[in-house]
Design a protein around this motif. Sequence first.
Motif, PDB file in Angstrom:
ATOM      1  N   LYS A  92       0.830  -1.206   0.000  1.00  0.00           N
ATOM      2  CA  LYS A  92       0.000   0.000   0.000  1.00  0.00           C
ATOM      3  C   LYS A  92       0.866   1.259   0.000  1.00  0.00           C
ATOM      4  O   LYS A  92       0.485   2.287   0.545  1.00  0.00           O
ATOM      5  CB  LYS A  92      -0.920  -0.001   1.205  1.00  0.00           C
ATOM      6  CG  LYS A  92      -2.006  -1.062   1.126  1.00  0.00           C
ATOM      7  CD  LYS A  92      -2.992  -0.937   2.277  1.00  0.00           C
ATOM      8  CE  LYS A  92      -4.110  -1.968   2.153  1.00  0.00           C
ATOM      9  NZ  LYS A  92      -5.106  -1.836   3.243  1.00  0.00           N
ATOM     10  N   GLN A  93       2.011   1.127  -0.673  1.00  0.00           N
ATOM     11  CA  GLN A  93       2.910   2.279  -0.746  1.00  0.00           C
ATOM     12  C   GLN A  93       3.250   2.635  -2.188  1.00  0.00           C
ATOM     13  O   GLN A  93       2.898   3.708  -2.666  1.00  0.00           O
ATOM     14  CB  GLN A  93       4.189   2.005   0.043  1.00  0.00           C
ATOM     15  CG  GLN A  93       3.934   1.846   1.531  1.00  0.00           C
ATOM     16  CD  GLN A  93       5.183   1.511   2.312  1.00  0.00           C
ATOM     17  OE1 GLN A  93       6.255   1.339   1.732  1.00  0.00           O
ATOM     18  NE2 GLN A  93       5.058   1.404   3.617  1.00  0.00           N
ATOM     19  N   GLN A  94       3.859   1.649  -2.918  1.00  0.00           N
ATOM     20  CA  GLN A  94       4.261   1.951  -4.292  1.00  0.00           C
ATOM     21  C   GLN A  94       4.078   0.779  -5.263  1.00  0.00           C
ATOM     22  O   GLN A  94       3.880   0.976  -6.454  1.00  0.00           O
ATOM     23  CB  GLN A  94       5.738   2.378  -4.330  1.00  0.00           C
ATOM     24  CG  GLN A  94       6.011   3.723  -3.684  1.00  0.00           C
ATOM     25  CD  GLN A  94       7.465   4.129  -3.771  1.00  0.00           C
ATOM     26  OE1 GLN A  94       8.355   3.276  -3.799  1.00  0.00           O
ATOM     27  NE2 GLN A  94       7.723   5.434  -3.823  1.00  0.00           N
ATOM     28  N   ASN A  95       4.154  -0.435  -4.786  1.00  0.00           N
ATOM     29  CA  ASN A  95       4.121  -1.632  -5.656  1.00  0.00           C
ATOM     30  C   ASN A  95       2.679  -2.137  -5.775  1.00  0.00           C
ATOM     31  O   ASN A  95       2.001  -2.374  -4.768  1.00  0.00           O
ATOM     32  CB  ASN A  95       5.016  -2.725  -5.061  1.00  0.00           C
ATOM     33  CG  ASN A  95       5.280  -3.830  -6.079  1.00  0.00           C
ATOM     34  OD1 ASN A  95       4.503  -4.049  -6.988  1.00  0.00           O
ATOM     35  ND2 ASN A  95       6.401  -4.509  -5.914  1.00  0.00           N
ATOM     36  N   CYS A  96       2.256  -2.310  -7.014  1.00  0.00           N
ATOM     37  CA  CYS A  96       0.887  -2.795  -7.258  1.00  0.00           C
ATOM     38  C   CYS A  96       0.858  -4.049  -8.139  1.00  0.00           C
ATOM     39  O   CYS A  96      -0.108  -4.312  -8.844  1.00  0.00           O
ATOM     40  CB  CYS A  96       0.040  -1.679  -7.859  1.00  0.00           C
ATOM     41  SG  CYS A  96       0.763  -0.898  -9.327  1.00  0.00           S
ATOM     42  N   THR A  97       1.960  -4.818  -8.148  1.00  0.00           N
ATOM     43  CA  THR A  97       2.085  -6.017  -8.998  1.00  0.00           C
ATOM     44  C   THR A  97       1.113  -7.119  -8.548  1.00  0.00           C
ATOM     45  O   THR A  97       0.917  -7.342  -7.340  1.00  0.00           O
ATOM     46  CB  THR A  97       3.523  -6.541  -8.957  1.00  0.00           C
ATOM     47  OG1 THR A  97       4.394  -5.509  -9.420  1.00  0.00           O
ATOM     48  CG2 THR A  97       3.686  -7.780  -9.823  1.00  0.00           C
ATOM     49  N   ILE A  98       0.548  -7.855  -9.548  1.00  0.00           N
ATOM     50  CA  ILE A  98      -0.329  -9.009  -9.244  1.00  0.00           C
ATOM     51  C   ILE A  98       0.110 -10.216 -10.095  1.00  0.00           C
ATOM     52  O   ILE A  98       0.793 -10.089 -11.115  1.00  0.00           O
ATOM     53  CB  ILE A  98      -1.804  -8.708  -9.538  1.00  0.00           C
ATOM     54  CG1 ILE A  98      -1.995  -8.337 -11.022  1.00  0.00           C
ATOM     55  CG2 ILE A  98      -2.355  -7.648  -8.593  1.00  0.00           C
ATOM     56  CD1 ILE A  98      -3.436  -8.290 -11.449  1.00  0.00           C
ATOM     57  N   ARG A  99      -0.338 -11.407  -9.629  1.00  0.00           N
ATOM     58  CA  ARG A  99      -0.161 -12.647 -10.403  1.00  0.00           C
ATOM     59  C   ARG A  99      -1.550 -13.239 -10.628  1.00  0.00           C
ATOM     60  O   ARG A  99      -2.322 -13.389  -9.695  1.00  0.00           O
ATOM     61  CB  ARG A  99       0.708 -13.644  -9.666  1.00  0.00           C
ATOM     62  CG  ARG A  99       0.793 -15.001 -10.439  1.00  0.00           C
ATOM     63  CD  ARG A  99       1.421 -16.114  -9.627  1.00  0.00           C
ATOM     64  NE  ARG A  99       2.855 -15.899  -9.488  1.00  0.00           N
ATOM     65  CZ  ARG A  99       3.491 -15.799  -8.345  1.00  0.00           C
ATOM     66  NH1 ARG A  99       2.795 -15.827  -7.195  1.00  0.00           N
ATOM     67  NH2 ARG A  99       4.790 -15.630  -8.292  1.00  0.00           N
ATOM     68  N   LEU A 100      -1.802 -13.603 -11.902  1.00  0.00           N
ATOM     69  CA  LEU A 100      -3.056 -14.287 -12.246  1.00  0.00           C
ATOM     70  C   LEU A 100      -2.695 -15.683 -12.756  1.00  0.00           C
ATOM     71  O   LEU A 100      -1.960 -15.833 -13.728  1.00  0.00           O
ATOM     72  CB  LEU A 100      -3.812 -13.505 -13.325  1.00  0.00           C
ATOM     73  CG  LEU A 100      -5.170 -14.073 -13.744  1.00  0.00           C
ATOM     74  CD1 LEU A 100      -6.118 -14.124 -12.550  1.00  0.00           C
ATOM     75  CD2 LEU A 100      -5.770 -13.236 -14.870  1.00  0.00           C
ATOM     76  N   SER A 101      -3.230 -16.711 -12.085  1.00  0.00           N
ATOM     77  CA  SER A 101      -2.867 -18.107 -12.384  1.00  0.00           C
ATOM     78  C   SER A 101      -3.962 -18.789 -13.203  1.00  0.00           C
ATOM     79  O   SER A 101      -5.136 -18.392 -13.193  1.00  0.00           O
ATOM     80  CB  SER A 101      -2.640 -18.880 -11.078  1.00  0.00           C
ATOM     81  OG  SER A 101      -1.657 -18.253 -10.299  1.00  0.00           O
ATOM     82  N   HIS A 102      -3.535 -19.852 -13.914  1.00  0.00           N
ATOM     83  CA  HIS A 102      -4.460 -20.719 -14.686  1.00  0.00           C
ATOM     84  C   HIS A 102      -5.373 -19.895 -15.591  1.00  0.00           C
ATOM     85  O   HIS A 102      -6.591 -20.032 -15.567  1.00  0.00           O
ATOM     86  CB  HIS A 102      -5.296 -21.581 -13.739  1.00  0.00           C
ATOM     87  CG  HIS A 102      -4.494 -22.395 -12.792  1.00  0.00           C
ATOM     88  ND1 HIS A 102      -3.696 -23.438 -13.172  1.00  0.00           N
ATOM     89  CD2 HIS A 102      -4.350 -22.288 -11.430  1.00  0.00           C
ATOM     90  CE1 HIS A 102      -3.102 -23.967 -12.122  1.00  0.00           C
ATOM     91  NE2 HIS A 102      -3.469 -23.267 -11.050  1.00  0.00           N
ATOM     92  N   VAL A 103      -4.730 -19.062 -16.376  1.00  0.00           N
ATOM     93  CA  VAL A 103      -5.522 -18.182 -17.221  1.00  0.00           C
ATOM     94  C   VAL A 103      -6.260 -18.981 -18.285  1.00  0.00           C
ATOM     95  O   VAL A 103      -5.803 -20.031 -18.748  1.00  0.00           O
ATOM     96  CB  VAL A 103      -4.628 -17.113 -17.884  1.00  0.00           C
ATOM     97  CG1 VAL A 103      -4.057 -16.170 -16.841  1.00  0.00           C
ATOM     98  CG2 VAL A 103      -3.533 -17.765 -18.708  1.00  0.00           C
ATOM     99  N   THR A 104      -7.415 -18.479 -18.670  1.00  0.00           N
ATOM    100  CA  THR A 104      -8.233 -19.088 -19.715  1.00  0.00           C
ATOM    101  C   THR A 104      -8.470 -18.055 -20.806  1.00  0.00           C
ATOM    102  O   THR A 104      -8.147 -16.870 -20.663  1.00  0.00           O
ATOM    103  CB  THR A 104      -9.571 -19.563 -19.149  1.00  0.00           C
ATOM    104  OG1 THR A 104     -10.348 -18.415 -18.753  1.00  0.00           O
ATOM    105  CG2 THR A 104      -9.368 -20.485 -17.942  1.00  0.00           C
ATOM    106  N   LEU A 105      -9.061 -18.512 -21.880  1.00  0.00           N
ATOM    107  CA  LEU A 105      -9.340 -17.597 -22.985  1.00  0.00           C
ATOM    108  C   LEU A 105     -10.303 -16.490 -22.557  1.00  0.00           C
ATOM    109  O   LEU A 105     -10.255 -15.378 -23.088  1.00  0.00           O
ATOM    110  CB  LEU A 105      -9.922 -18.378 -24.172  1.00  0.00           C
ATOM    111  CG  LEU A 105      -9.001 -19.430 -24.815  1.00  0.00           C
ATOM    112  CD1 LEU A 105      -9.717 -20.146 -25.961  1.00  0.00           C
ATOM    113  CD2 LEU A 105      -7.718 -18.796 -25.320  1.00  0.00           C
ATOM    114  N   LYS A 106     -11.140 -16.762 -21.579  1.00  0.00           N
ATOM    115  CA  LYS A 106     -12.087 -15.738 -21.102  1.00  0.00           C
ATOM    116  C   LYS A 106     -11.402 -14.643 -20.299  1.00  0.00           C
ATOM    117  O   LYS A 106     -12.006 -13.606 -20.027  1.00  0.00           O
ATOM    118  CB  LYS A 106     -13.173 -16.395 -20.237  1.00  0.00           C
ATOM    119  CG  LYS A 106     -14.070 -17.349 -21.006  1.00  0.00           C
ATOM    120  CD  LYS A 106     -15.298 -17.750 -20.210  1.00  0.00           C
ATOM    121  CE  LYS A 106     -14.910 -18.422 -18.900  1.00  0.00           C
ATOM    122  NZ  LYS A 106     -16.103 -18.827 -18.119  1.00  0.00           N
TER     123      LYS A 106
END
Length: 472
Positions: A92-106
């Motif tokens: 909650k300061q500067q980094n806003c990185t995320i990981r999204l797993s098992h992505v699908t075409l949707k």
Amino acid sequence: MPLIIKAPPLPLVFLLMIHGVSSADWGVSYSTSHICVLKNSSVIMNCTYTYPTRYQITNVLWTKGAVKEDVDPPDLSKDPEYSQRLQYLGDKQQNCTIRLSHVTLKDSHMYYFRFITDKYKWIGKPGVTLAVTDLQVESPERVTEGDSVGLTCKSSCTLTDRATFIWYRNSQPLTTGIIGNQLDLWRVSREDTGRYSCGVDGHSYISPAVYLNIRYPPVNPVISISPSGEIVSGDSVTLICSSDSNPPAEIYWYKGRTFVGSGRIFSISKISSDDSGEYTCISINDHGEKYSDAVTLNVMYPPRNVSVLINGSGETVSGDSVTLICSSDSNPPALNFSWFKENESSAVGSGQSFSALQSGRLYCQAHNQHGSQRSDAVTVTVHHGAGMNVIVIAATSGGLFIIIIIIIIFIIQKKRKNRRSVIHEYENDSPRTGTYAALDLKSRSSDVYNTLTTVHPRPALHQSGSIEYENP
């Protein structure tokens, strides 16, 4: 394994002009504006944000889709489709990185980062465009044996990460012919036929398989006769032509050089001896033709067309007999023959030939392991006469009467010598000049004497010319 984005950062700063606030103090920066990832993989969206330090962050979130003014966008971490797959890696300061797993075409959308302070709200527009792709194998529609073929592993977008492609044939990895996302097959053969798929090293996803259908001419058609073993007249026989070809070949059947049928299966119901011979099948498709080796149908059958033949010229000499021969058509050839007199149950002879010595109506019966058949009867007539025997044979076959008359004349005795030669013989044989002169009358006995008188009686000549014998 998380997909690490290594592309050089392309900072995009969305500046919202707020009255009394410097835009240089507010912003969201994404490392890349477009990301292409493989289906079922994980993606990391690198992100940083800035705000004046005199404000305090109360909430951070990621959202997707169109953002409307004065409407709070949904928080993906609370969306059931994302809650188990989305992981916030920032702070909650500067980094806003995320990981999204098992992505699908949707999951293909534009994503935004939003933060809220104790006084203002900020959203980083435009956001990050995420494209999720699968893999598809592209192959030629028609491939013939001997062609060189290239297969391509295609995706709907260019993968952001550097990808090393893997190829499989029938689920087994291939190690040669891989250049980038392409598989090169040089001078394909029928052994290269199979299901081809591709993937990316480090990812579990594998493309749907594509069947590479390699066409080739027929090879070595073979005929497996059913039933196997001995074939007997009346059986049902099936010939099957097995041929390896692509596309499947048309099958044609020949007996010798005569066309007899088509189709992979050739059936003969109630086979006969006329069906005996050599059979071949020819296999033909668009790429060539091939003949099978010939197979021989040898149909066994019981004796037929049994008949009696007369051997010799028809003339015999005294003491000879007439020979009858039994002829038949059978497979295997008949080896057992029996001879009968008509209306008698017991055989009067055996063997293919028979010597007829007595009168009567005779026929033969031929046998092999598949059955027997008898001939029509022939009539044998033996005439006995003084000085000669006459044998007459009448043969009947198929309504045609053949009468063969063989006359054998036997001379029973020679003519007696004429009268003068007989008299001359006995005159020269007088007891006074020959036989009796050699006897010693003193020592002779009555037995010897009686024998001599019996052996050499004196002939007497009558006026009629006949000769009488009388005792002295």
